[in-house]
Design a protein around this motif. Sequence first.
Motif, mmCIF file in Angstrom:
data_model
loop_
_atom_site.group_PDB
_atom_site.id
_atom_site.type_symbol
_atom_site.label_atom_id
_atom_site.label_comp_id
_atom_site.label_asym_id
_atom_site.label_seq_id
_atom_site.Cartn_x
_atom_site.Cartn_y
_atom_site.Cartn_z
ATOM 1 N N ALA A 152 19.973 -6.578 -4.230
ATOM 2 C CA ALA A 152 19.217 -5.375 -4.541
ATOM 3 C C ALA A 152 18.908 -5.373 -6.038
ATOM 4 N N PRO A 153 17.809 -4.776 -6.437
ATOM 5 C CA PRO A 153 17.427 -4.826 -7.852
ATOM 6 C C PRO A 153 18.523 -4.358 -8.797
ATOM 7 N N GLU A 154 19.199 -3.241 -8.425
ATOM 8 C CA GLU A 154 20.233 -2.745 -9.335
ATOM 9 C C GLU A 154 21.428 -3.694 -9.415
ATOM 10 N N ALA A 155 21.761 -4.367 -8.307
ATOM 11 C CA ALA A 155 22.862 -5.328 -8.321
ATOM 12 C C ALA A 155 22.490 -6.547 -9.159
ATOM 13 N N TYR A 156 21.262 -7.018 -8.978
ATOM 14 C CA TYR A 156 20.814 -8.163 -9.779
ATOM 15 C C TYR A 156 20.867 -7.824 -11.267
ATOM 16 N N ASP A 157 20.333 -6.657 -11.639
ATOM 17 C CA ASP A 157 20.286 -6.284 -13.051
ATOM 18 C C ASP A 157 21.682 -6.173 -13.645
ATOM 19 N N ALA A 158 22.623 -5.622 -12.870
ATOM 20 C CA ALA A 158 23.987 -5.448 -13.385
ATOM 21 C C ALA A 158 24.660 -6.797 -13.602
ATOM 22 N N GLU A 159 24.553 -7.682 -12.628
ATOM 23 C CA GLU A 159 25.186 -8.993 -12.759
ATOM 24 C C GLU A 159 24.522 -9.814 -13.869
ATOM 25 N N TYR A 160 23.206 -9.739 -13.950
ATOM 26 C CA TYR A 160 22.475 -10.471 -14.984
ATOM 27 C C TYR A 160 22.919 -10.010 -16.372
ATOM 28 N N ALA A 161 23.052 -8.710 -16.557
ATOM 29 C CA ALA A 161 23.483 -8.174 -17.852
ATOM 30 C C ALA A 161 24.907 -8.613 -18.178
ATOM 31 N N ALA A 162 25.777 -8.632 -17.166
ATOM 32 C CA ALA A 162 27.153 -9.089 -17.401
ATOM 33 C C ALA A 162 27.165 -10.553 -17.820
ATOM 34 N N GLY A 163 26.316 -11.365 -17.199
ATOM 35 C CA GLY A 163 26.259 -12.773 -17.567
ATOM 36 C C GLY A 163 25.735 -12.993 -18.963
ATOM 37 N N ALA A 164 24.793 -12.163 -19.384
ATOM 38 C CA ALA A 164 24.230 -12.309 -20.725
ATOM 39 C C ALA A 164 25.279 -12.103 -21.807
ATOM 40 N N ALA A 165 26.363 -11.415 -21.475
ATOM 41 C CA ALA A 165 27.422 -11.172 -22.451
ATOM 42 C C ALA A 165 28.474 -12.279 -22.465
ATOM 43 N N LEU A 166 28.369 -13.240 -21.556
ATOM 44 C CA LEU A 166 29.373 -14.295 -21.475
ATOM 45 C C LEU A 166 29.177 -15.335 -22.571
ATOM 46 N N PRO A 167 30.247 -15.765 -23.258
ATOM 47 C CA PRO A 167 30.146 -16.940 -24.129
ATOM 48 C C PRO A 167 29.857 -18.196 -23.289
ATOM 49 N N VAL A 168 29.387 -19.251 -23.933
ATOM 50 C CA VAL A 168 29.041 -20.480 -23.212
ATOM 51 C C VAL A 168 30.237 -21.015 -22.432
ATOM 52 N N GLY A 169 31.407 -21.004 -23.056
ATOM 53 C CA GLY A 169 32.586 -21.540 -22.381
ATOM 54 C C GLY A 169 32.929 -20.782 -21.114
ATOM 55 N N GLU A 170 32.786 -19.454 -21.147
ATOM 56 C CA GLU A 170 33.084 -18.669 -19.954
ATOM 57 C C GLU A 170 32.023 -18.885 -18.877
ATOM 58 N N GLY A 171 30.783 -19.094 -19.297
ATOM 59 C CA GLY A 171 29.747 -19.421 -18.325
ATOM 60 C C GLY A 171 30.046 -20.741 -17.632
ATOM 61 N N ALA A 172 30.512 -21.729 -18.405
ATOM 62 C CA ALA A 172 30.875 -23.015 -17.811
ATOM 63 C C ALA A 172 32.030 -22.853 -16.832
ATOM 64 N N GLY A 173 33.008 -22.023 -17.202
ATOM 65 C CA GLY A 173 34.126 -21.792 -16.303
ATOM 66 C C GLY A 173 33.693 -21.110 -15.016
ATOM 67 N N LEU A 174 32.765 -20.170 -15.121
ATOM 68 C CA LEU A 174 32.245 -19.490 -13.930
ATOM 69 C C LEU A 174 31.559 -20.483 -13.005
ATOM 70 N N LEU A 175 30.745 -21.362 -13.561
ATOM 71 C CA LEU A 175 30.066 -22.355 -12.731
ATOM 72 C C LEU A 175 31.077 -23.273 -12.058
ATOM 73 N N ARG A 176 32.067 -23.699 -12.781
ATOM 74 C CA ARG A 176 33.068 -24.605 -12.209
ATOM 75 C C ARG A 176 33.836 -23.929 -11.073
ATOM 76 N N ARG A 177 34.217 -22.660 -11.281
ATOM 77 C CA ARG A 177 35.025 -21.963 -10.276
ATOM 78 C C ARG A 177 34.245 -21.691 -9.001
ATOM 79 N N THR A 178 32.975 -21.361 -9.154
ATOM 80 C CA THR A 178 32.199 -20.956 -7.984
ATOM 81 C C THR A 178 31.454 -22.107 -7.329
ATOM 82 N N ALA A 179 31.530 -23.291 -7.909
ATOM 83 C CA ALA A 179 30.705 -24.408 -7.432
ATOM 84 C C ALA A 179 31.038 -24.780 -5.993
#
Length: 668
Positions: A542-569
């Motif tokens: 849903a648009p509001e869910a997408y916007d919320a998750e997208y905003a949360a991701g924008a606040a992630l440092p690169v290292g945490e983004g890499a960890g998220l990708l590894r965990r969910t892969a």
Amino acid sequence: MLRRLAVFTGGCDLEAAEAVCAGAEGADVLDVLGALVDKSLVVSAPEESGMRFRLLETVAEYAGERLDEAGERAAVERAHLTYYRELARTTDPALRGPRQTLTLALFEREHDNLRAALRTALAAGAEQEVLCLVHSLSWFWQLRNHQQDSRAWSAAASAFGPDPFGPDAPPAEPFPGRCHDVPPPWTGERLREARRGVRLYALAAQGGSGATALEREAEVRARLGGIVAAYRPGLPQTCRQPGTVWFFARLMTGALTGLDETLALLVAACRADGDPWDLAFALLMRARLAGDGPEEAAEALALFEEARDAWGIAESLAARGEAYERAGRLAEAAADFGRAAAAAGDAGARSQVPVFTARLAAVRLRLRPGDTEAERLLAHAAEEAAQWGAEAAGSGRLLLAQHYAHTGRTGLAQEQLGRAEQEFGDHTPAMFWGLVGGMRAWADCLDGSYDRALDRLARAVDDLETLAHLVAPYLLVAQFATGAWALGGRGRSGDARAGARLLGAYDAHAGGGRGGGFRPYTPQTDTLIRRRAEAVLRAALAPEAYDAEYAAGAALPVGEGAGLLRRTAVPGAARGARMRGGGADTRMASAGTHPQKHGGDGMNAEPDEMSRGDVPTPDRLLHSGSEGEFTAEDLVLASGRDVTPETLAWAERRMAEKGRASLDELLP
């Protein structure tokens, strides 16, 4: 005379024969050579530079025996060493100016004699002769891709003398000019800087070996710390090769925050203390490795044109072409790549001609999709580049793979990527494995093989989190967009939310296009991946869910983004270490993750339907072909363009003209 000619390897010209063979008696060398030619003991042949003389193999063996019997070998070899050391030392500056092409030909012609001089100096324990020759030949070795010579002789030179980077070594003092501006013997700071220099050349010559060691060995990192401690800002020798290694040692040890800062400091130092050629070289490095617009490449080009340095002109044109391509100025990019290939050919930079030609062909294909001649040119250039090593081969193959993938031929794309991996050596840095692995994952997404793509991405992140995080963080960030697409396409519970966070992290850290030669994808591919990722995620959330998750991701440092990708892969998937140098994909992975086909590639197999799940995913709906409805916005997104009133109007016209075929022909 005949016996003294035995010290030459590959023949000699008259000047060399006179310097080495005249002896104390001062014989008329030309007359004696003429007589030996008449007796068929010496072979003469005309060359552009004059006559060249050589001994036949059997005559050379006989002459060598007579030289030993006469007790003259040591003296004649010393004369040979002195002559060729001075030839290299006094000729090296011409490699940076209008006589570059002629000088390269001279060095190539005399390379066997120069190696023989190095062997003589090494056998005699003549440290300063070895130092002088290595400093004098290093740029020639780089220009002509003589990597083995560079590695072997700089390492041999480093074995002499006290360690200039040891804990008790004195710090460097200002040293203008080059160590070999004057012949040996050397003393004081000149000798100390020469010893530092060959060790810096040895480190740089390790290439992938050094980078891989940095990832793994504390001893190497400690060694870099010694280099950092030896120099300080404001020393003129850090503006020239090999002293520029100091800036990169600071980056690798954490004293500098990133490649942009490192190269900015180098350029600033060269403006303050370097000569115009040094500044041009620093600007070129910055344009290629961390470039944004064409300005720095254009400034480097102007300086190299003023110096009439053909190699620098070719490289600067290519760097400016890359900047134009990133900005979408494709006609200007094509013009620069074409000029770069021609200039590299004129300069004798044989390894770069196919690389620049591949860039030219790839841009032509963007200008004229379906240009079969440009495709043939790209394929030929990729094959030709392979003979010059993994770096040159990889450049061509990655461009060709992207073209194949964009035109629906993912099997051929994966074949090119597999061949790139096969051409990697045992010491290829993990960063380059990660780059190719991430591109394989993109091709998997095009095939709908999302589990396989995510497994590859998890391993690519492992490969990219060390060295790439320092020198090319965008290589790591680029995996986030592909991961977002793969998660949205897979469609498991929670995948779309994680994908939206990854896409937010991607947009936050992708920056304004900086990253120069370390960007894995063409702008066309970047745009396609980003658009496809957003399309499948918005379809799933849903648009509001997408916007919320997208905003949360924008606040992630690169290292945490890499960890998220590894965990969910691929939760629970077994991932093992790659066995370096072992083929198209030589990691040990869980059964079924990499179906094997075509010699172990596993990437030309049909997509694994089980990896898609049993229910339609948003990405599969986007790939629905002749089934289901689609909109003008779907067509725009599938083309990789921004959704604007103009592109929507374009899409509506195509839909009216071609119906469903307008979407089918854009989808893999």
